[in-house]
Write an enzyme that holds these catalytic residues in place. Structure first.
Site, PDB file in Angstrom:
ATOM      1  N   ARG A  47     -47.999 -40.542 -75.402  1.00  0.00           N
ATOM      2  CA  ARG A  47     -46.637 -41.064 -75.210  1.00  0.00           C
ATOM      3  C   ARG A  47     -46.540 -42.497 -75.735  1.00  0.00           C
ATOM      4  NH1 ARG A  47     -43.950 -37.359 -72.023  1.00  0.00           N
ATOM      5  NH2 ARG A  47     -45.141 -36.361 -70.377  1.00  0.00           N
ATOM      6  N   GLU A  89     -32.005 -36.535 -74.602  1.00  0.00           N
ATOM      7  CA  GLU A  89     -33.232 -35.734 -74.744  1.00  0.00           C
ATOM      8  C   GLU A  89     -34.060 -36.223 -75.917  1.00  0.00           C
ATOM      9  OE1 GLU A  89     -35.323 -33.857 -73.702  1.00  0.00           O
ATOM     10  OE2 GLU A  89     -34.598 -32.117 -72.627  1.00  0.00           O
ATOM     11  N   ASP A  90     -35.355 -35.997 -75.847  1.00  0.00           N
ATOM     12  CA  ASP A  90     -36.217 -36.344 -76.973  1.00  0.00           C
ATOM     13  C   ASP A  90     -36.158 -35.283 -78.069  1.00  0.00           C
ATOM     14  OD1 ASP A  90     -37.352 -34.615 -75.123  1.00  0.00           O
ATOM     15  OD2 ASP A  90     -39.396 -35.127 -75.692  1.00  0.00           O
ATOM     16  N   PHE A 139     -45.689 -29.450 -84.333  1.00  0.00           N
ATOM     17  CA  PHE A 139     -45.829 -30.098 -83.025  1.00  0.00           C
ATOM     18  C   PHE A 139     -45.967 -31.603 -83.227  1.00  0.00           C
ATOM     19  CE2 PHE A 139     -47.482 -31.447 -78.990  1.00  0.00           C
ATOM     20  CZ  PHE A 139     -46.741 -30.676 -78.111  1.00  0.00           C
ATOM     21  N   ASP A 178     -35.759 -27.722 -79.096  1.00  0.00           N
ATOM     22  CA  ASP A 178     -36.271 -26.681 -80.009  1.00  0.00           C
ATOM     23  C   ASP A 178     -35.536 -25.372 -79.767  1.00  0.00           C
ATOM     24  OD1 ASP A 178     -37.868 -26.071 -77.760  1.00  0.00           O
ATOM     25  OD2 ASP A 178     -39.695 -26.784 -78.688  1.00  0.00           O
TER      26      ASP A 178
HETATM   27  N1  HPA Z   1     -43.954 -32.158 -79.167  1.00  0.00           N
HETATM   28  C1  HPA Z   1     -43.931 -32.471 -77.852  1.00  0.00           C
HETATM   29  N2  HPA Z   1     -43.185 -31.825 -76.970  1.00  0.00           N
HETATM   30  C2  HPA Z   1     -42.408 -30.827 -77.422  1.00  0.00           C
HETATM   31  C3  HPA Z   1     -42.388 -30.465 -78.767  1.00  0.00           C
HETATM   32  C4  HPA Z   1     -43.201 -31.157 -79.695  1.00  0.00           C
HETATM   33  O1  HPA Z   1     -43.236 -30.876 -80.921  1.00  0.00           O
HETATM   34  N3  HPA Z   1     -41.497 -29.454 -78.897  1.00  0.00           N
HETATM   35  C5  HPA Z   1     -41.005 -29.221 -77.640  1.00  0.00           C
HETATM   36  N4  HPA Z   1     -41.547 -30.045 -76.747  1.00  0.00           N
HETATM   37 MG    MG Z   2     -37.542 -33.444 -73.474  1.00  0.00          MG
END
Ligand code: HPA
Ligand code: MG
Length: 269
Positions: free
Chosen positions: A247, A178-179, A234, A182
Site C-alpha cells: 500500500r 473507490e480505488d 494485477f 473491475d
Molecule cells: N490490485 C489490487 N486490488 C485489486 C485489484 C488489483 O489489480 N483488482 C481488484 N482489486
Molecule cells: Mg477498493
C-alpha cells in the site's frame, strides 16, 4: 434529477491505457528498495496519478459546486482500505479549489490583537466574485461482501463503520470514492444497499477502471468519473495491496511472480 446511477450517458475524460501498452522499467524510477525486486513494471507513475486526480477534482467540482450563499455539501465516501490514498489526494485537490476561490480573511486592524476578540474574527472570509464552492463531508466505510442465500445471482454487501447512515446520507449528494472497479459487482451491490437512505444523488469516482475481459464481454459497471482505464493486470501501490502489502509503494505497479510468491497467504509450511 434522472436516475443518477444510469451510466449510459456518462462521458469520460479518463486516460485509456491500451492492452499493448509497454509499462515502464522499475529501474527508471525511485521506489522503496524493499519492494523493487517484487515489481515487474511501473504502470502509472505517481506524478501522473496526481496530475490526473487534480483534473478529476476539477470535473467533480464543476459538477457539484454552486454559487449559492450556503452551497450544499458533497459527501465523499472513502471505501477502506485501498482507496485511502486516492481519497486523500482527491479530497485535497477539491479543498484547494474551494480555498483558491475564497478571499483572504481581512488582516487585523493595525495594532488590534487578532485573538481574544470574543470569537468574532477580524474580518469576513468572502467568496471571490462568481466563486463556485463545494463544502465537503467525509465518511469512511468498509464494505463486506456476502452471498445472499435468497438470490442465486446477486451478491449483497454490508456497510461497516458508520454510526448513523441516515444522518450521513439522507437528502445529500453522495460520491463513493473507490480505488478500482473491475467486475463492478461489489459496487453495484453497494449502490443497491445505499438506495434505502433516500440520497439526493449518488455517484461513483474510481481512480482505475479495469478492462476485465470475461469471454467477449468487458466489465459491466462503469464509474461516473474515473482516472484511468487499465488492462486486466494485477496492480499494487498508491494504497492498493496484495495481501495487505505494497500500500505504501508510491507508483502504481504491476507485481511480478516473486512478489506474488513472497506474500502469498497460504504458503505451504
Ligand atoms: N490490485 C489490487 N486490488 C485489486 C485489484 C488489483 O489489480 N483488482 C481488484 N482489486
Ligand atoms: Mg477498493
Amino acid at each position: 434529477m434522472g436516475d443518477p446511477t444510469d451510466l449510459k450517458s456518462v462521458k469520460s475524460s479518463a486516460i485509456v491505457i491500451p492492452d499493448d501498452f509497454r509499462p515502464y522499467p522499475p529501474g527508471s524510477f525511485c521506489l522503496p528498495s524493499f519492494y523493487a525486486k517484487d515489481v515487474e513494471s511501473v504502470l502509472i507513475p505517481e506524478g501522473l496519478l496526481r496530475d490526473r486526480i487534480k483534473a478529476l477534482a476539477r470535473e467533480i467540482h464543476a459538477k457539484y459546486a454552486s454559487t449559492d450563499e450556503e452551497p450544499a455539501p458533497l459527501v465523499l465516501v472513502c471505501v477502506l482500505k485501498s482507496s485511502f490514498k486516492f481519497f486523500c489526494a482527491l479530497q485535497l485537490e477539491l479543498e484547494l479549489l474551494n480555498t483558491e476561490q475564497s478571499q483572504l480573511i481581512a488582516p487585523p486592524v493595525s495594532g488590534a490583537p487578532y485573538h481574544n476578540n470574543g470569537g468574532q474574527g477580524n474580518g469576513t472570509a468572502i467568496p471571490s466574485a462568481g466563486a463556485r464552492l463545494l463544502p465537503l463531508l467525509c465518511e469512511f466505510i468498509r464494505v463486506k461482501s456476502y452471498v445472499n442465500t435468497n438470490s442465486a445471482t446477486e451478491n449483497e454487501v454490508k456497510i461497516q463503520g458508520l454510526a448513523d447512515p441516515v444522518e450521513a446520507f439522507a437528502q445529500k449528494d453522495v460520491l463513493i470514492v473507490e480505488d478500482i472497479i473491475d467486475s463492478g459487482r461489489t459496487m453495484q451491490a453497494l449502490l443497491r444497499n445505499l438506495q434505502q437512505y433516500n440520497m439526493k444523488s449518488v455517484r461513483v469516482v474510481s481512480m482505475l477502471w479495469k478492462r476485465l475481459i470475461q469471454g467477449n464481454s468487458v466489465s459491466s459497471f462503469r464509474p461516473h468519473f474515473h482516472g484511468f482505464e487499465i488492462p486486466d493486470r494485477f496492480v499494487i501501490g498508491f494504497g492498493m495491496d496484495y495481501n495487505e502489502r505494497y500500500r505504501d509503494l508510491n507508483h502504481l505497479c504491476i507485481i511480478n511472480a516473486a512478489g506474488i510468491a513472497r506474500y502469498a497467504t497460504n504458503q505451504p509450511s
